[in-house]
Scaffold this motif. Sequence first.
Motif, short mmCIF file in Angstrom:
data_model
loop_
_atom_site.label_atom_id
_atom_site.label_comp_id
_atom_site.label_asym_id
_atom_site.label_seq_id
_atom_site.Cartn_x
_atom_site.Cartn_y
_atom_site.Cartn_z
N ASP A 1 66.89 12.09 -28.15
CA ASP A 1 68.32 12.23 -28.92
C ASP A 1 69.29 11.15 -28.04
O ASP A 1 69.46 11.28 -26.94
N PRO A 2 68.91 10.13 -28.31
CA PRO A 2 69.53 8.46 -27.93
C PRO A 2 71.44 9.48 -27.01
O PRO A 2 71.71 8.93 -26.45
N ALA A 3 72.27 10.02 -27.60
CA ALA A 3 73.03 10.61 -27.31
C ALA A 3 73.08 12.24 -26.31
O ALA A 3 73.53 11.76 -25.40
N PHE A 4 71.53 11.88 -26.50
CA PHE A 4 71.85 13.98 -25.23
C PHE A 4 71.01 12.89 -24.12
O PHE A 4 71.93 13.58 -22.88
N ARG A 5 70.91 11.90 -24.51
CA ARG A 5 69.53 11.45 -23.06
C ARG A 5 71.34 10.09 -22.23
O ARG A 5 70.30 10.22 -21.01
N LYS A 6 72.09 9.99 -22.85
CA LYS A 6 73.05 9.22 -22.26
C LYS A 6 74.12 10.33 -21.18
O LYS A 6 74.59 10.15 -20.44
N GLY A 7 74.18 11.59 -22.00
CA GLY A 7 74.70 12.62 -20.94
C GLY A 7 73.68 13.23 -20.22
O GLY A 7 74.62 13.44 -18.86
N TYR A 8 72.74 13.08 -20.77
CA TYR A 8 71.35 13.84 -19.46
C TYR A 8 71.74 12.79 -18.14
O TYR A 8 71.61 13.67 -16.94
N ALA A 9 71.66 11.37 -18.37
CA ALA A 9 71.64 10.22 -17.89
C ALA A 9 72.82 10.88 -16.35
O ALA A 9 72.74 10.82 -15.27
N ARG A 10 73.82 11.38 -17.28
CA ARG A 10 75.03 11.65 -15.99
C ARG A 10 74.36 12.88 -15.18
O ARG A 10 75.60 12.83 -14.13
N LEU A 11 74.28 13.85 -15.81
CA LEU A 11 73.06 14.73 -14.47
C LEU A 11 72.92 14.05 -12.83
O LEU A 11 73.38 14.66 -12.00
N GLY A 12 72.09 13.05 -13.16
CA GLY A 12 72.07 11.66 -11.40
C GLY A 12 72.83 11.79 -11.13
O GLY A 12 73.28 12.12 -9.84
N ALA A 13 74.24 11.38 -11.75
CA ALA A 13 75.09 10.65 -10.84
C ALA A 13 76.18 12.58 -10.26
O ALA A 13 77.19 11.90 -9.22
N HIS A 14 75.91 12.74 -10.85
CA HIS A 14 76.83 14.19 -10.09
C HIS A 14 76.19 15.37 -9.51
O HIS A 14 75.99 16.24 -9.32
N GLY A 15 74.45 14.73 -9.31
CA GLY A 15 73.63 15.57 -8.36
C GLY A 15 73.48 17.07 -8.80
O GLY A 15 72.63 17.61 -8.04
N LEU A 16 72.42 16.79 -9.82
CA LEU A 16 72.70 18.43 -10.84
C LEU A 16 71.62 18.38 -11.39
O LEU A 16 70.77 16.99 -11.58
N SER A 17 70.65 19.14 -11.42
CA SER A 17 69.21 19.89 -12.07
C SER A 17 69.24 20.12 -13.48
O SER A 17 70.77 19.94 -13.76
N PHE A 18 68.31 19.67 -13.92
CA PHE A 18 68.30 20.36 -15.54
C PHE A 18 67.20 21.26 -15.88
O PHE A 18 66.05 21.01 -15.52
N ASP A 19 67.58 22.99 -16.79
CA ASP A 19 66.85 23.69 -16.72
C ASP A 19 66.67 23.76 -18.10
O ASP A 19 67.21 23.40 -19.27
N ALA A 20 65.79 23.29 -18.38
CA ALA A 20 65.06 23.58 -20.25
C ALA A 20 64.00 24.50 -20.82
O ALA A 20 63.39 25.25 -20.36
N TRP A 21 65.06 24.69 -21.37
CA TRP A 21 64.17 25.91 -22.48
C TRP A 21 63.78 25.04 -23.97
O TRP A 21 64.49 25.44 -24.28
N ILE A 22 62.60 25.37 -24.02
CA ILE A 22 61.63 25.24 -24.86
C ILE A 22 60.65 26.34 -25.41
O ILE A 22 59.75 27.43 -24.93
#
Length: 357
Positions: free
Chosen positions: A175-196
Amino acid sequence: MPDIQDEDLPVVAHKPPAASAGTAIEAAIDPDLPIIDPHHHFSSHWGGYFVEDLRADMQSGHAVAATVYIQCGHAYRADGPEALKPVGETEYVVAQCAAAGRVGKAGRMDKADRGIAAGIVGHADLRLGEDVDEVLAAHIEAGQGRFRGIRHSGARHPAFKHGVLSRPPAGLYGDPAFRKGYARLGAHGLSFDAWIYHPQIDEVISLAQAFPDIPLILDHVGGVLGVGPYADDRPRALQEWLPELKRLAACPNVRVKLGGLGTATFGFDFSQARRPPDSEMLAALWRPYFEPCLELFGADRCMFESNFPVDRSAGSYAVLWNAFKRIAQAASPDERSALFHGTAAATYRLAPLVAIG
């Protein structure tokens, strides 16, 4: 395959272990091996599990030095802006850690306070796009130095729905909106856990490739299904999973958690067993899931996880870590160090800690 509405789906819920199944009792194997448990929850679900339960498990024989708390939708704020409600979970975990530091035996609490939930992964709706900055900042502030990342579940299959976390929309990670939010993780120095679930690994590959500088952690070996259309065809699930896992391993920013097979969607149900599984039995059942990850990603990109209390359905905390140690028996000392604490420490930016107990 056409989409099906939630109300038409059977609920595949996490279950606490059945009382009749019992629990195998074992002494800890290699009790001095330092462990960081990078995946556990506090919740009233799964029979209930809170800080005192985790403390007891951490002192059950294995040298568990620290843990990472992973969001599960617990203790959200009851009021205020909807986007900020998940911050309540981070606030709750920090408060529980502080309470744990004020009770118990003298001389032990300072280490316990640092070790329990030394890292916290919370939730934010990344579909907020750039507006998610406010939520991420609030989590970081609430975490008081512990906050490390975000988990936004994408787990969805047309044959059933997850029974605890809300069912996400199809194609969430693209989702383009999700990816815009995801990009902000880098700016805050955060990681992402994916549960699929395993048929969705291609979505994780696309996400990891699009954001190579953001650390991405694949939870529970990628959710290999053993229920629904795979209930009687576990080999098919593994055959579908392995090629996608190979593609994912080519993304250097991805790490994999080895565990979570007590989750109901994996299809291992020990409640009807004649005797509770011991660590040798669990190791034999779980090798086909863990060994391909180890071969493809290497020990420095893999970490064992308890997924407690969900994985109490498989056995006690002591038995679970014994099973992991059996699986890692042939690993070199450096590989064992990585699998049991090094990868988790590097991934979640944890300082070296002394084992509790």
